[in-house]
Design a protein around this motif. Structure first.
Motif, mmCIF file in Angstrom:
data_model
loop_
_atom_site.group_PDB
_atom_site.id
_atom_site.type_symbol
_atom_site.label_atom_id
_atom_site.label_comp_id
_atom_site.label_asym_id
_atom_site.label_seq_id
_atom_site.Cartn_x
_atom_site.Cartn_y
_atom_site.Cartn_z
ATOM 1 N N ASP A 149 0.817 -1.209 0.000
ATOM 2 C CA ASP A 149 0.000 0.000 0.000
ATOM 3 C C ASP A 149 0.852 1.262 0.000
ATOM 4 O O ASP A 149 2.072 1.218 0.190
ATOM 5 N N VAL A 186 -7.857 8.681 -5.183
ATOM 6 C CA VAL A 186 -8.450 8.496 -3.857
ATOM 7 C C VAL A 186 -9.967 8.661 -3.984
ATOM 8 O O VAL A 186 -10.442 9.682 -4.480
ATOM 9 N N GLU A 187 -10.693 7.669 -3.542
ATOM 10 C CA GLU A 187 -12.149 7.728 -3.588
ATOM 11 C C GLU A 187 -12.695 8.349 -2.309
ATOM 12 O O GLU A 187 -12.129 8.189 -1.223
ATOM 13 N N THR A 190 -12.737 6.885 1.636
ATOM 14 C CA THR A 190 -11.534 6.166 2.046
ATOM 15 C C THR A 190 -11.177 6.581 3.481
ATOM 16 O O THR A 190 -11.124 7.780 3.774
ATOM 17 N N VAL A 217 -4.060 8.097 5.102
ATOM 18 C CA VAL A 217 -4.953 7.503 4.099
ATOM 19 C C VAL A 217 -4.219 6.353 3.421
ATOM 20 O O VAL A 217 -3.216 6.560 2.736
ATOM 21 N N ARG A 218 -4.720 5.157 3.608
ATOM 22 C CA ARG A 218 -4.077 3.964 3.047
ATOM 23 C C ARG A 218 -4.804 3.543 1.773
ATOM 24 O O ARG A 218 -6.019 3.303 1.781
ATOM 25 N N ILE A 219 -4.048 3.473 0.673
ATOM 26 C CA ILE A 219 -4.624 3.055 -0.602
ATOM 27 C C ILE A 219 -3.695 2.022 -1.246
ATOM 28 O O ILE A 219 -2.486 2.020 -1.007
ATOM 29 N N ASN A 223 -3.667 2.199 -7.057
ATOM 30 C CA ASN A 223 -4.210 3.554 -7.140
ATOM 31 C C ASN A 223 -3.165 4.597 -7.513
ATOM 32 O O ASN A 223 -3.460 5.783 -7.558
#
Length: 377
Positions: A149, A186-187, A190, A217-219, A223
């Motif tokens: 991530d 980023v949605e 999140t 914020v972990r994506i 992404n």
């Protein structure tokens, strides 16, 4: 005002947008300004009409259009006197969406781009920060790799569509170098990603503007938008589309202000004659119209040059500086010729005056644009 760059198809698009504005925007724009947002169903109807993805690939619901077609759309849109509506759309189509269009992977486009062109997902782009606006390389938001991530931390400021967007393209530092940054998808929803506050502005009242907060914020790595570490160059590339769109907005405001004022001074009586009978007013408006037409021709030449694959960073920087300053001069002069009525909140000329001011600031302040011009001599 016809020009040598447009075709009958372009004019049909212009007419389609004009009909949409007359039917869907002008009767409701004042209420949207009070509400501080453009209703989502209006944007979905634009998507259904094929107006939210002209430059994107046909297989994702787009129109496969070139820069000239996109300019015609932006200019036609800018015939509305409600700039909050205009910028809501143009951020989605010309400032945020192009990041996905230019740099998105096939999987990212398949996941998001259909919904963007349909108006089902509204897009925003998060670059500007409290301490970094026109100086993009000065951003302080960071992204660090943690296993499979990425974890983002920072604050974004003055983000158009920031409150009500569904999809955000966020710039973050991913290295020690000044230009080491990466773009991320980023949605909304999140964990750790939130709207810090909605910002109150002088103009663009129906456009929602926000401070965004990214708190761990972990994506997923999927992404990452484009090439890791190359986000700065992606931002610079997309600025050309953005700045032509903002120039179209400025020229549209000039045109609207001049039309409103020509109608007003021809009927307004003062000292036994109309204002139009005053030589100084006739000549001032004539010169402002001439300069607006000249700026419009330069704008179309820039868009045409893009279709030819030319490097026109200098010219687009000139265009942004020129039109951002011109629109403020034109609209303020036109407001002056309206007298007291030009200072009444319900009038279109007062709204144009408020909305025009930011066009010399947003998307690259005039002074920054002129430095971009000068360093290319």
């Amino acid at each position: 005002m016809d020009n040598i760059y447009t075709t009958p198809e372009h004019e049909l698009l212009r007419e389609q947008v004009a009909r949409f504005i007359a039917r869907e925007v002008e009767p409701h724009g004042a209420a949207w300004e009070e509400a501080g947002r453009v209703p989502r169903d209006v944007l979905r109807r634009m998507g259904q009409a094929g107006l939210l993805g002209l430059m994107y690939e046909g297989r994702y619901g787009g129109g496969d259009a070139d820069a000239l077609t996109n300019l015609v759309f932006a200019e036609a849109l800018s015939q509305s006197t409600f700039a909050g509506f205009i910028i809501t759309v143009l951020v989605h189509t010309d400032m945020a969406g192009p990041h996905l269009h230019h740099a998105g992977s096939a999987a990212q486009k398949e996941k998001y781009l259909h919904k963007v062109t349909a108006g089902e997902m509204i897009a925003a782009v998060g670059i500007t920060e409290p301490g970094a606006g026109s100086d993009v390389a000065g951003i302080r938001t960071t992204a660090r790799r943690d296993g499979a991530d990425w974890v983002l931390n920072g604050t974004k400021m003055f983000i158009t569509n920031g409150v009500h967007a569904d999809l955000y393209f966020i710039a973050a530092k991913t290295g020690a170098g000044r230009h080491d940054m990466t773009m991320f998808v980023v949605e909304k929803g999140t964990p750790g990603f939130s709207v810090g506050r909605a910002l109150k502005k002088t103009g663009w009242l129906s456009s929602d503007t926000a401070e965004l907060v990214l708190d761990n914020v972990r994506i997923p790595a999927a992404n990452v938008l484009g090439e890791e570490g190359k986000g700065f160059y992606s931002v610079m590339k997309n600025f050309q589309t953005e700045r032509i769109a903002l120039a179209a907005m400025a020229v549209g405001h000039c045109t609207q202000a001049l039309q409103l004022t020509l109608g007003y001074v021809r009927q307004r009586q003062a000292f036994g004659a109309t204002l139009w009978d005053q030589q100084t007013i006739r000549q001032r408006l004539s010169m402002l119209d001439a300069r607006t037409r000249a700026a419009r021709s330069f704008m179309y030449h820039c868009a045409w040059s893009v279709t030819q694959g030319r490097d026109i960073v200098q010219e687009v920087s000139m265009l942004k500086a020129l039109t951002g300053e011109l629109v403020n001069e034109v609209v303020q002069t036109c407001q002056q010729f309206h007298g007291g009525m030009g200072y009444i909140r319900e009038t279109a000329i007062e709204r144009l005056w408020r909305d025009a001011r930011v066009l010399a600031i947003g998307g690259g302040a005039t002074e920054v644009m002129l430095e971009e011009v000068a360093k290319r001599y």
